[in-house]
Design an enzyme around this catalytic site. Structure first.
Site, PDB file in Angstrom:
ATOM      1  N   ASP A 212       3.190 -30.333  72.947  1.00 23.91           N
ATOM      2  CA  ASP A 212       3.739 -29.713  71.756  1.00 23.91           C
ATOM      3  C   ASP A 212       5.254 -29.842  71.889  1.00 23.91           C
ATOM      4  OD1 ASP A 212       4.762 -28.055  69.836  1.00 23.91           O
ATOM      5  OD2 ASP A 212       3.382 -26.412  70.200  1.00 23.91           O
TER       6      ASP A 212
ATOM      7  N   LYS B 132      -3.991 -17.850  69.885  1.00 28.62           N
ATOM      8  CA  LYS B 132      -3.082 -17.218  70.846  1.00 28.62           C
ATOM      9  C   LYS B 132      -3.693 -15.957  71.467  1.00 28.62           C
ATOM     10  CE  LYS B 132       1.007 -19.083  68.553  1.00 28.62           C
ATOM     11  NZ  LYS B 132       2.290 -18.805  67.878  1.00 28.62           N
TER      12      LYS B 132
END
Length: 268
Positions: free
Chosen positions: A126, A70
């Site tokens: 996702d 991230k």
């Protein structure tokens, strides 16, 4: 160590099952002699916003340089899709304890220059959130339209891509679609409107109800003239009475809903 060409064949087979696309297969040839010491291979995808994922930094040959979880600053737009081919040799790197292969094993394999990544076009999602699950449905139905069009429903009352189980019963004057999946043994009443939703196995939707952008769990029942929208999620065996409005309601299994839910809420 597993035979490298065999490993790639298995890898490609897995990817083809997922996305039904082998465009870009010639990319393998760019790895050249480096493939002789491949220990692991992972599938990666290009995304618009990599800040939500674990980014895989690769060189021009597809060799993985490092992983960045991230990232707050841009380091690349290729993310780990979670599909791997592993040599048995990788098992020697895993200790006898709970281990994250992405965080604890792959960085060491990459440091030894034995981890490669391969990008293939196709769809991937996702689906941890209801809206993402529904987007995944749209991608899957779009894929069926290309590769297995006969699997989709057609005729009066169907709009866009719709998947209906053969055992489902559809009433008169319904408008179904786009982007709808209806599971086994569902009963859809007359005049029902369904769009961008998943209706799981055994669901009953009574006459003139509307379901949009929602997921209806197994064996649930929706009363007549009801309206569900804005990412409602019903668990298994939820009973919704007639003439109710549910706006973004998340309902746990085996509940009975007797009143409208005007503001998004979790019903325990």
């Amino acid at each position: 160590m597993i035979d490298v060409p065999a490993a790639w064949h298995i890898y490609l087979w897995l990817v083809c099952l997922l996305c039904r696309s082998i465009a870009g297969i010639g990319q393998l040839g760019h790895c050249g002699p480096r493939l002789t010491h491949v220990e692991s291979a992972t599938r990666i995808l290009q995304v618009d916003d990599p800040s939500k994922y674990g980014v895989v930094v690769i060189d021009e040959y597809g060799q993985v340089q490092r992983f960045v979880e991230k990232p707050k600053e841009f380091v690349g737009d290729k993310i780990n899709a979670g599909i791997y081919v592993l040599s048995p040799q990788v098992l020697n790197r895993i200790e006898l304890r709970p281990t994250s292969i992405e965080r604890e094993v792959f960085p060491h394999v990459a440091a030894d220059k034995s981890l490669f990544a391969f990008t293939l076009p196709g769809y991937w999602m996702d689906v941890g959130q209801p809206k993402d699950y529904l987007k995944g449905l749209t991608l899957h139905l779009d894929n069926l339209k290309i590769y297995n069009r006969d699997a989709l429903a057609s005729g009066p009352g169907y709009n866009g891509n719709v998947l209906v189980a053969p055992s489902a019963k559809i009433g008169q004057s319904c408008l179904i679609g786009p982007d709808v999946s209806i599971g086994d043994n569902c009963v859809i009443g007359d005049g029902v409107r369904l769009s961008n939703c998943v209706i799981m196995k055994g669901v009953t939707i009574k006459d003139h109800s509307k379901v949009d952008k929602s997921i209806i769990g197994w064996d649930s029942k929706i009363g007549a003239w009801s309206r569900l929208e804005n990412h409602c999620v019903l668990g298994e065996d939820v009973q919704v009475k007639d003439e109710l409005y549910l706006n973004g309601a998340i309902v746990l299994p085996h509940k009975e809903i007797k009143e409208s839910v005007h503001v998004s809420a979790i019903i325990l």
